[in-house]
Design an enzyme around this catalytic site. Structure first.
Site, short mmCIF file in Angstrom:
data_model
loop_
_atom_site.label_atom_id
_atom_site.label_comp_id
_atom_site.label_asym_id
_atom_site.label_seq_id
_atom_site.Cartn_x
_atom_site.Cartn_y
_atom_site.Cartn_z
CB CYS A 53 -72.46 26.70 -14.32
SG CYS A 53 -70.70 26.63 -15.35
CE LYS A 56 -75.06 41.37 -2.62
NZ LYS A 56 -76.08 40.09 -2.69
CB CYS A 98 -70.22 23.31 -16.96
SG CYS A 98 -69.92 23.69 -15.28
CG HIS A 117 -67.60 24.54 -11.76
ND1 HIS A 117 -68.75 25.65 -11.92
CD2 HIS A 117 -68.05 24.95 -10.21
CE1 HIS A 117 -69.74 25.69 -11.40
NE2 HIS A 117 -69.17 25.29 -10.04
CB CYS A 167 -66.50 25.39 -16.70
SG CYS A 167 -67.23 26.54 -15.57
CG HIS A 177 -83.34 47.92 -10.23
ND1 HIS A 177 -82.72 47.84 -9.52
CD2 HIS A 177 -83.47 47.12 -10.67
CE1 HIS A 177 -82.27 46.24 -9.28
NE2 HIS A 177 -83.33 45.85 -10.99
CE LYS A 226 -70.31 45.81 -13.56
NZ LYS A 226 -69.90 43.97 -14.28
CG HIS A 286 -79.20 48.04 -8.20
ND1 HIS A 286 -78.50 48.90 -9.43
CD2 HIS A 286 -79.18 46.34 -8.62
CE1 HIS A 286 -78.64 48.11 -10.20
NE2 HIS A 286 -79.32 46.93 -10.17
#
Length: 509
Positions: free
Chosen positions: A130, A302, A127, A147, A144, A21, A299, A18
């Site tokens: 994870c 996605k 976890c 979860h 967590c 980079h 920021k 992106h």
RNA sequence: CGCGGGGUGGAGCAGCCCGGUAGCUCGCGAGGCUCAUAACCUCGAGGUCGGGGGUUCAAAUCCCUCCCCCGCAACCA
């Protein structure tokens, strides 16, 4: 001539590249090109960091092997960098068993011999959801955050790097600012403050069972190296350290600069010099730390859908305007913003109206007079503008203040050109020969502007030089081209005639 | 008291370390020019430099304090 070795961070290819980079590579490339242009013997290296649990998992998700995943993604980075004209000499892939692994494993052994590594039992909060260890800071109310389950205490064997031992050494190194400099200063202060808070030893390996995608620890086949010894070592594996094709000249006899992002600053500032010190290798000379990019003020993420892909920008505006934007808008060390609106403004105001138009107005008029360049004078005072432009430009570039060099030094030469051109008003001069002599000065000014632009917009620099028909235009992008003999006013004796004017930057939209 | 960065004309920033007419770019308004990519040049409007206190002849700049914003890091949850 002195040697310079400049590196970028190696990218993690678990997803396509992106804008962040692109920013780092452009920054490093601008520096590398300036080093070459000012006569240094330069080696420029970049690459990819291809191991680790994230790649391993991503590959599982996509139903492929980790190797297949990186083999698919790494070319995306390479192709972007080649389109961006990143002039690297070496591209290191950490999965390269021929070129990278031998150095890493040899370094590991050196660290071990030096007493830097020690096997310990690591007890952490694991976890299961994870599939990773969480730190206390990750937890929300003891569970967590993803979860919502309490992590279990799990212990495993790790090789630990004895970081604490080097705290005093690192402090001395940083305070001395002698041969090891962190730019910008604020990052150096931050690093010192980290040191003051106290260092912890660092986990350098994981059991094969929890991390399989990595370089095996020599002599302990159940352990796989964690990122540090693997990734950081790319800087010397690219030089073939500890192998039969070892070339120390770009490390021992060079000024070494690592261009990195602020996210990995602390590792480069602390772990890497500590490793090198254990191994008896000199520390790098400079860490050049850049900030992060936001997208339209927010920021990049996605989920917000505001991730800017370099290709979209390249498709719309071209490579050089992108390089220009990144270099012009984002001072080294600061966070920056990518904004399409700002991009468009800059493109129109600076590249089209100021730079492109200056080239065009001068060249078109001179071309009508036959384009003869004999007798370049200095009646408009452009020589001193160019001379002081070069001196400020060089000082800024040497200090890695590339935004100042471009936005202030180069652009003020352009602006002074337009200003002076209006004052001189050559279109009011009736005598063709007198008008031609006036115009020739502006052509010489443009030749210098193109040279100054070369690290930032190599292709544009060449295009301008071609339109001007400068004798060196065809070889100015070669790695051994320097400004040494050509940056003096009127120094090009075999330059007789200008070329054909063309629009440099077309309107977009 | 976690750490770090930041709050300066409409927007984006520089200046702060080493106190002394508040600067740059874009945008906006008026004029000039007409060679050029409706580009270029000049002038102008617009800021009590987040609030409060202190040091000083003098504070955006140094000290204290309060308020507010943004990260903890890159596509991965």
């Amino acid at each position: 001539m002195s040697r310079r070795y400049i590196t970028t961070a190696i990218d993690y290819p678990n997803a396509p590249p992106h804008m962040g980079h692109a920013m780092e590579k452009v920054l490093a490339d601008v520096c590398a090109r300036w080093f070459r242009l000012s006569g240094h013997d330069v080696r420029f290296q970049t690459g990819t960091d291809e191991h680790g649990i994230k790649i391993q998992r991503k590959a599982e998700e996509e139903g492929m092997t980790p190797q297949a995943l990186v083999d698919r993604n790494v070319p995306l980075f390479q192709s972007l960098y080649s389109r961006l004209h990143i002039s690297y000499d070496v591209f290191v892939r950490t999965t390269d068993r021929e070129k990278h692994w031998p150095t890493v494993q040899a370094l590991w052994k050196k660290l071990q011999e030096a007493g830097a590594l020690e096997k310990r039992t690591y007890v952490g909060l694991y976890c299961a959801g994870c599939e990773r260890f969480l730190t206390k800071r990750d937890l929300a109310d003891g569970t967590c955050p993803i979860h919502h389950t309490a992590p279990e205490e799990v212990s495993e064997e790790n090789w630990f790097f004895r970081m604490k031992e080097k705290a005093d050494y690192l402090k001395t190194l940083l305070v001395a600012k002698d041969g090891y400099v962190i730019t910008p200063d604020s990052r150096a202060h931050e690093t010192l403050s980290l040191l003051e808070q106290g260092l912890e030893d660092v986990s350098f390996s994981r059991p094969q069972s929890s991390l399989s995608w990595g370089i095996p620890v020599p002599g302990d086949e159940n352990q796989v190296m964690y990122v540090w010894c693997d990734a950081l070592t790319n800087y010397i594996s690219g030089l073939g350290y500890f192998t039969d094709h070892e070339d120390k000249s770009y490390w021992e006899d060079a000024e070494v600069t690592h261009v990195i992002g602020k996210d990995i600053a602390r590792f480069h500032a602390l772990i890497w010099p500590a490793m090198l010190h254990y191994a008896g290798i000199k520390t790098p000379n400079r860490l050049l730390i850049h900030g992060f990019l936001t997208s339209e003020g927010e920021k990049m993420s996605k989920s917000l859908g505001n991730v800017v892909v370099p290709d979209d920008v390249i498709a719309k505006y071209g490579v050089d305007p992108l390089r220009f934007y990144l270099s012009h808008e984002i001072p080294v060390g600061n966070d920056g913003d990518f904004s399409w609106k700002r991009f468009g403004e800059l493109y129109d105001a600076k590249l089209r109206n100021q730079l492109g138009n200056l080239l065009n107005r001068v060249l078109v008029m001179l071309q009508k007079l036959g384009g003869d360049l004999s007798d370049i004078q200095n009646s408009a005072g452009l020589k001193s503008i160019v001379a002081s432009g070069w001196s400020m430009y060089a000082a800024h570039m040497d200090a890695f203040q590339i935004t100042d060099a471009l936005a202030t030094d180069v652009m003020s030469c352009v602006s002074a050109g337009n200003q002076s051109f209006n004052d001189k008003a050559p279109w009011t001069e009736k005598d063709d020969e007198k008008r031609r002599v006036i115009l020739a000065e502006y052509v010489e000014l443009l030749r210098h502007i193109a040279l100054m632009l070369l690290p930032f917009m190599p292709e544009t620099a060449q295009k301008i030089s071609r339109q001007l028909n400068v004798p060196y235009a065809e070889r100015m992008l070669e790695k051994d081209f320097t400004i040494d003999t050509v940056h003096e006013w009127g120094s090009l004796k075999d330059w007789k005639k200008v070329g054909i004017p063309e629009i440099l930057f077309a309107p977009v939209e």
